[in-house]
Scaffold this active site. Structure first.
Site, PDB file in Angstrom:
ATOM      1  N   SER A 287       1.314  -1.251  -0.231  1.00 33.14           N
ATOM      2  CA  SER A 287       0.070   0.278   0.129  1.00 33.14           C
ATOM      3  C   SER A 287       0.790   0.882   0.113  1.00 33.14           C
ATOM      4  O   SER A 287       0.399   2.300   0.019  1.00 33.14           O
ATOM      5  CB  SER A 287      -1.140   0.380   1.772  1.00 33.14           C
ATOM      6  OG  SER A 287      -1.417  -0.631   1.468  1.00 33.14           O
TER       7      SER A 287
ATOM      8  N   HIS B  13      -2.383  -2.992  -6.950  1.00 30.07           N
ATOM      9  CA  HIS B  13      -2.236  -2.743  -5.259  1.00 30.07           C
ATOM     10  C   HIS B  13      -3.312  -3.105  -5.595  1.00 30.07           C
ATOM     11  O   HIS B  13      -4.750  -2.371  -6.035  1.00 30.07           O
ATOM     12  CB  HIS B  13      -2.195  -1.448  -4.655  1.00 30.07           C
ATOM     13  CG  HIS B  13      -2.547  -0.926  -3.913  1.00 30.07           C
ATOM     14  ND1 HIS B  13      -2.937   0.249  -3.355  1.00 30.07           N
ATOM     15  CD2 HIS B  13      -2.348  -1.433  -2.338  1.00 30.07           C
ATOM     16  CE1 HIS B  13      -3.066   0.186  -1.969  1.00 30.07           C
ATOM     17  NE2 HIS B  13      -3.869  -1.144  -1.524  1.00 30.07           N
TER      18      HIS B  13
ATOM     19  N   GLU C   5      -4.293   0.316  -8.211  1.00 30.05           N
ATOM     20  CA  GLU C   5      -3.399   0.544  -8.878  1.00 30.05           C
ATOM     21  C   GLU C   5      -2.424  -0.062  -9.182  1.00 30.05           C
ATOM     22  O   GLU C   5      -1.506  -1.197  -8.638  1.00 30.05           O
ATOM     23  CB  GLU C   5      -2.802   1.478  -7.556  1.00 30.05           C
ATOM     24  CG  GLU C   5      -4.068   2.496  -7.166  1.00 30.05           C
ATOM     25  CD  GLU C   5      -3.810   3.515  -5.766  1.00 30.05           C
ATOM     26  OE1 GLU C   5      -3.880   4.578  -5.879  1.00 30.05           O
ATOM     27  OE2 GLU C   5      -3.230   2.748  -4.847  1.00 30.05           O
TER      28      GLU C   5
ATOM     29  N   ASN D  25      -3.920   5.769  -0.786  1.00 29.73           N
ATOM     30  CA  ASN D  25      -3.928   5.866   0.332  1.00 29.73           C
ATOM     31  C   ASN D  25      -3.275   6.718   1.346  1.00 29.73           C
ATOM     32  O   ASN D  25      -2.939   7.608   2.118  1.00 29.73           O
ATOM     33  CB  ASN D  25      -2.909   4.923   1.154  1.00 29.73           C
ATOM     34  CG  ASN D  25      -3.695   3.650   0.736  1.00 29.73           C
ATOM     35  OD1 ASN D  25      -4.842   3.173   1.820  1.00 29.73           O
ATOM     36  ND2 ASN D  25      -2.757   2.112   0.768  1.00 29.73           N
TER      37      ASN D  25
HETATM   38  N1  CAA Z   1     -16.114 -10.436  -0.533  1.00 30.41           N
HETATM   39  C1  CAA Z   1     -16.828 -11.007  -1.327  1.00 30.41           C
HETATM   40  N2  CAA Z   1     -17.509 -10.696  -1.117  1.00 30.41           N
HETATM   41  C2  CAA Z   1     -18.392  -9.295  -0.120  1.00 30.41           C
HETATM   42  C3  CAA Z   1     -17.662  -9.085   0.610  1.00 30.41           C
HETATM   43  C4  CAA Z   1     -16.255  -9.994   1.026  1.00 30.41           C
HETATM   44  N3  CAA Z   1     -15.108  -9.545   2.305  1.00 30.41           N
HETATM   45  N4  CAA Z   1     -17.530  -7.935   1.674  1.00 30.41           N
HETATM   46  C5  CAA Z   1     -19.110  -7.487   0.849  1.00 30.41           C
HETATM   47  N5  CAA Z   1     -18.896  -8.345  -0.362  1.00 30.41           N
HETATM   48  C6  CAA Z   1     -19.907  -7.682  -1.465  1.00 30.41           C
HETATM   49  C7  CAA Z   1     -21.636  -8.411  -0.300  1.00 30.41           C
HETATM   50  O1  CAA Z   1     -21.529  -9.715  -1.165  1.00 30.41           O
HETATM   51  C8  CAA Z   1     -22.275  -7.451  -1.368  1.00 30.41           C
HETATM   52  O2  CAA Z   1     -22.804  -8.042  -2.292  1.00 30.41           O
HETATM   53  P1  CAA Z   1     -23.987  -7.834  -3.060  1.00 30.41           P
HETATM   54  O3  CAA Z   1     -24.398  -6.032  -3.982  1.00 30.41           O
HETATM   55  O4  CAA Z   1     -23.528  -8.321  -4.883  1.00 30.41           O
HETATM   56  O5  CAA Z   1     -24.848  -8.586  -2.802  1.00 30.41           O
HETATM   57  C9  CAA Z   1     -21.591  -6.171  -1.202  1.00 30.41           C
HETATM   58  O6  CAA Z   1     -20.123  -6.580  -1.308  1.00 30.41           O
HETATM   59  C10 CAA Z   1     -22.357  -5.939  -0.209  1.00 30.41           C
HETATM   60  O7  CAA Z   1     -21.908  -5.662   0.645  1.00 30.41           O
HETATM   61  P2  CAA Z   1     -22.908  -5.989   1.873  1.00 30.41           P
HETATM   62  O8  CAA Z   1     -24.263  -5.830   1.680  1.00 30.41           O
HETATM   63  O9  CAA Z   1     -22.363  -6.590   3.109  1.00 30.41           O
HETATM   64  O10 CAA Z   1     -21.615  -4.564   3.006  1.00 30.41           O
HETATM   65  P3  CAA Z   1     -22.312  -3.260   2.817  1.00 30.41           P
HETATM   66  O11 CAA Z   1     -23.128  -3.195   1.207  1.00 30.41           O
HETATM   67  O12 CAA Z   1     -22.069  -2.279   3.538  1.00 30.41           O
HETATM   68  O13 CAA Z   1     -21.086  -2.667   1.924  1.00 30.41           O
HETATM   69  C11 CAA Z   1     -19.040  -2.836   1.618  1.00 30.41           C
HETATM   70  C12 CAA Z   1     -19.664  -3.529   2.140  1.00 30.41           C
HETATM   71  C13 CAA Z   1     -18.405  -3.168   0.153  1.00 30.41           C
HETATM   72  C14 CAA Z   1     -17.416  -3.101   2.343  1.00 30.41           C
HETATM   73  C15 CAA Z   1     -18.925  -1.260   1.456  1.00 30.41           C
HETATM   74  O14 CAA Z   1     -18.856  -0.865   2.505  1.00 30.41           O
HETATM   75  C16 CAA Z   1     -17.678  -0.316   1.451  1.00 30.41           C
HETATM   76  O15 CAA Z   1     -17.577  -0.138   0.313  1.00 30.41           O
HETATM   77  N6  CAA Z   1     -16.650   0.614   1.964  1.00 30.41           N
HETATM   78  C17 CAA Z   1     -15.271   0.854   2.153  1.00 30.41           C
HETATM   79  C18 CAA Z   1     -14.526  -0.157   1.497  1.00 30.41           C
HETATM   80  C19 CAA Z   1     -13.211   0.711   1.284  1.00 30.41           C
HETATM   81  O16 CAA Z   1     -13.055   2.006   1.450  1.00 30.41           O
HETATM   82  N7  CAA Z   1     -12.124   0.107   1.287  1.00 30.41           N
HETATM   83  C20 CAA Z   1     -10.883   0.502   1.142  1.00 30.41           C
HETATM   84  C21 CAA Z   1     -10.254   0.056   1.791  1.00 30.41           C
HETATM   85  S1  CAA Z   1      -8.072   0.742   1.450  1.00 30.41           S
HETATM   86  C22 CAA Z   1      -7.444  -0.241   1.391  1.00 30.41           C
HETATM   87  O17 CAA Z   1      -7.631  -1.622   1.112  1.00 30.41           O
HETATM   88  C23 CAA Z   1      -5.854  -0.340   0.806  1.00 30.41           C
HETATM   89  C24 CAA Z   1      -4.895  -0.212   1.661  1.00 30.41           C
HETATM   90  O18 CAA Z   1      -3.787  -0.248   1.433  1.00 30.41           O
HETATM   91  C25 CAA Z   1      -4.651   0.141   3.345  1.00 30.41           C
END
Ligand code: CAA
Length: 495
Positions: free
Chosen positions: A119, A140, A152, A190
């Site tokens: 990251s 990434h 990325e 990030n």
């Molecule tokens: N694996 C597979 N699918 C998943 C999953 C997982 N771990 N978690 C959620 N899903 C799927 C669900 O099955 C659902 O699919 P459908 O829409 O097709 O039914 C969809 O994603 C939405 O999930 P939920 O309904 O359970 O939950 P939600 O609507 O609250 O969404 C979320 C959850 C997708 C995590 C959403 O809250 C989100 O987009 N959050 C932001 C996440 C983010 O910012 N990520 C980047 C972080 S930074 C990073 O990762 C980089 C780094 O280097 C630190």
């Protein structure tokens, strides 16, 4: 170059997600972990994630079997000798990564492309440790990898021509959008996201607002999919801490110094979802068993929802007063609570009242949230009355201290300012930055789209107020933003 067989080293949350993404796209995957226990955990991630998709009717059981059948799990790196691409997703520690890449360099064919999911660490430093620096890139992914649409792709000064294009094409085959970026700590996402998360922890530590209130403000007010503390738990506090440390080492910007709160929780083993507890507890996002649970203690004062007065901002103030009257409350010259919608610190307005204890600052954010700022003089009675009034008219109250930007603008505007500086430094285009934040973090709009919809002057003025109060150099409006406002432009020039 077509990639058909890929290796993934490290099957934690990210690695297992990346392996699933490849297998879903029809590639054969070899997943490697250090020992049998870690391998079993990796298998558990894969089974749970695909099982959830079956339960939701998104995958047929037969499709799930096919996906899992494409993934071979092993504890021997030597099994990677025939892969076309290997992606590393081990902990964010440079020495570990360098030693792994040296080993992979020995094992894999000379033509194999080696990618790191780092990251923040230097892809150039990792590449330079191998005998094939031209074939080492960053790839990434974002958590959860099967869901987030961004990759990325990080090329370095020594990356061979064509490798970035091949990896970008592969990302497309995986159903992802690739943004090609240079090797700079934090890349696009990030670099913009983590300082905002760190800042949220700082605001909580300063007592500006509580965990649940900050999360609610960003989710319901701004439309982000998660509040900063829920997202820190998802990312992993240890990962966030490491990334902040690398950003700080590169920038020496004190906003990038990891919050002491993060260090404390990481040391305590509260790492977020991966350890079952972080800012929140295991059971639910608003569970009380996490650290810093719930809102700060509030004295229970029985509300005496009698009368109110709204001052400041004509249109917004009139609208709120109308909603309160429609809900049956009386406007009065001797009100229980004076709701102040105005810029400048609320205390400056409060001290002009005969009874400053009755004044509460109000900032409406979107359609659902009312930030409610108590000054040093606000009585508990007025604060409670303001909260109850907001709830009755259907708004979520976010109690906070009377500080510049309250919660939302204090968190959002520096992030927007960082995006302007990133673009102005020539690191990435406006389109790429906007796409990266929408697809990588699920934001409803990218920073430039937000800037233009809020109004450039409003953001510039908000940053000036933040700078005046906190004297933080990075809060001073980016020169480009300032110039666009001076030139009376409402949009960024697309170069
Ligand atoms: N694996 C597979 N699918 C998943 C999953 C997982 N771990 N978690 C959620 N899903 C799927 C669900 O099955 C659902 O699919 P459908 O829409 O097709 O039914 C969809 O994603 C939405 O999930 P939920 O309904 O359970 O939950 P939600 O609507 O609250 O969404 C979320 C959850 C997708 C995590 C959403 O809250 C989100 O987009 N959050 C932001 C996440 C983010 O910012 N990520 C980047 C972080 S930074 C990073 O990762 C980089 C780094 O280097 C630190």
């Amino acid at each position: 170059m077509a990639f058909e067989r890929v290796g993934v080293v490290g099957l934690g949350t990210m690695g297992a997600g990346i392996a699933e993404v490849f297998a879903r796209a029809g590639l054969r995957v070899i997943g490697v972990e250090a020992d049998a226990e870690a391998l079993a955990r990796g298998r558990g991630h894969l089974e749970r994630s695909t099982g959830k998709a079956v339960d939701k009717g998104k995958l047929a059981p037969g499709q799930r079997d096919e996906i899992l059948g494409r993934i071979t799990l092993t504890t021997s790196r030597e099994d990677l000798r025939d892969v076309d691409l290997v992606v590393e997703a081990i902990p964010e520690i440079l020495d570990y990564k360098i030693s792994l890449f040296k080993d992979l360099d020995r094992i894999c064919e000379p033509g194999t492309v080696m990618a790191t999911n780092t990251s923040s660490l230097s892809v150039t430093a990792i590449a330079a440790a191998t005998g094939r620096p031209g074939r080492v890139v960053g790839m990434h992914f974002f958590n959860p990898a099967p869901v987030m649409k961004l990759v990325e792709v990080v090329g370095t000064v020594v990356t061979e021509p064509g490798v970035v294009a091949d990896v970008t094409a592969l990302a497309g085959r995986l159903g992802k959008t690739a943004v090609a970026v240079g090797d700079r700590a934090g890349f696009v996402v990030n670099r913009l996201l983590l300082p905002y998360l760190n800042h949220a922890a700082a605001l909580m530590e300063l007592g500006v607002a509580g965990r649940d209130d900050i999360d609610a403000a960003m989710r319901l007010g701004v439309g982000l999919p998660m509040g900063p503390f829920a997202l820190l738990d998802l990312i992993g506090l240890d990962t966030a801490y490491e990334v902040m440390g690398v950003l700080f080492d590169e920038t020496r910007d004190r906003r990038h110094a990891p919050s002491p709160l993060l260090r404390e929780l990481v040391t305590a083993g509260l790492l977020g979802r991966k350890s079952g507890r972080g800012f929140y507890g295991e059971s639910s996002e608003s569970g009380e068993s996490g650290a810093y649970g719930g809102a700060p203690h509030r004295e229970q004062v029985k509300p005496r929802l009698g009368t109110f007065k709204v001052v400041g901002y004509e249109d917004e103030g009139d609208g709120l007063a109308e909603r309160l009257r429609a809900a049956g409350f009386k406007a009065s010259e001797d009100p229980d609570v004076v709701l102040c919608l105005a810029d400048r610190p609320v205390i400056e307005h409060a001290v002009r009242l005969p009874d400053p204890a009755r004044m509460v600052g109000v900032h409406l954010v979107g359609e659902q949230v009312a930030e409610l700022a108590s000054t040093a003089l606000t009585s508990e009675h007025a604060a409670t009355a303001a909260r109850d009034l907001m709830k009755i008219v259907g708004l979520t109250p976010v109690p906070c201290k009377d500080r510049a930007g309250f919660v939302v603008d204090a968190l959002l505007f520096p992030y927007l300012n960082d995006a302007v500086r990133m673009y102005d430094a020539g690191y990435a285009s406006i389109e790429d930055i906007d796409a990266a934040m929408r697809l990588g973090c699920g934001y409803p709009a990218g920073p430039f789209e937000m800037l233009e919809s809020f109004g450039l002057a409003r953001v510039r003025d908000g940053l000036r107020a933040l700078y005046t109060e906190y004297r933080e150099p990075a809060f001073a409006p980016a020169p480009l933003l300032d110039q666009l406002v001076t030139a009376d432009l409402s949009e960024f020039p697309r170069r």
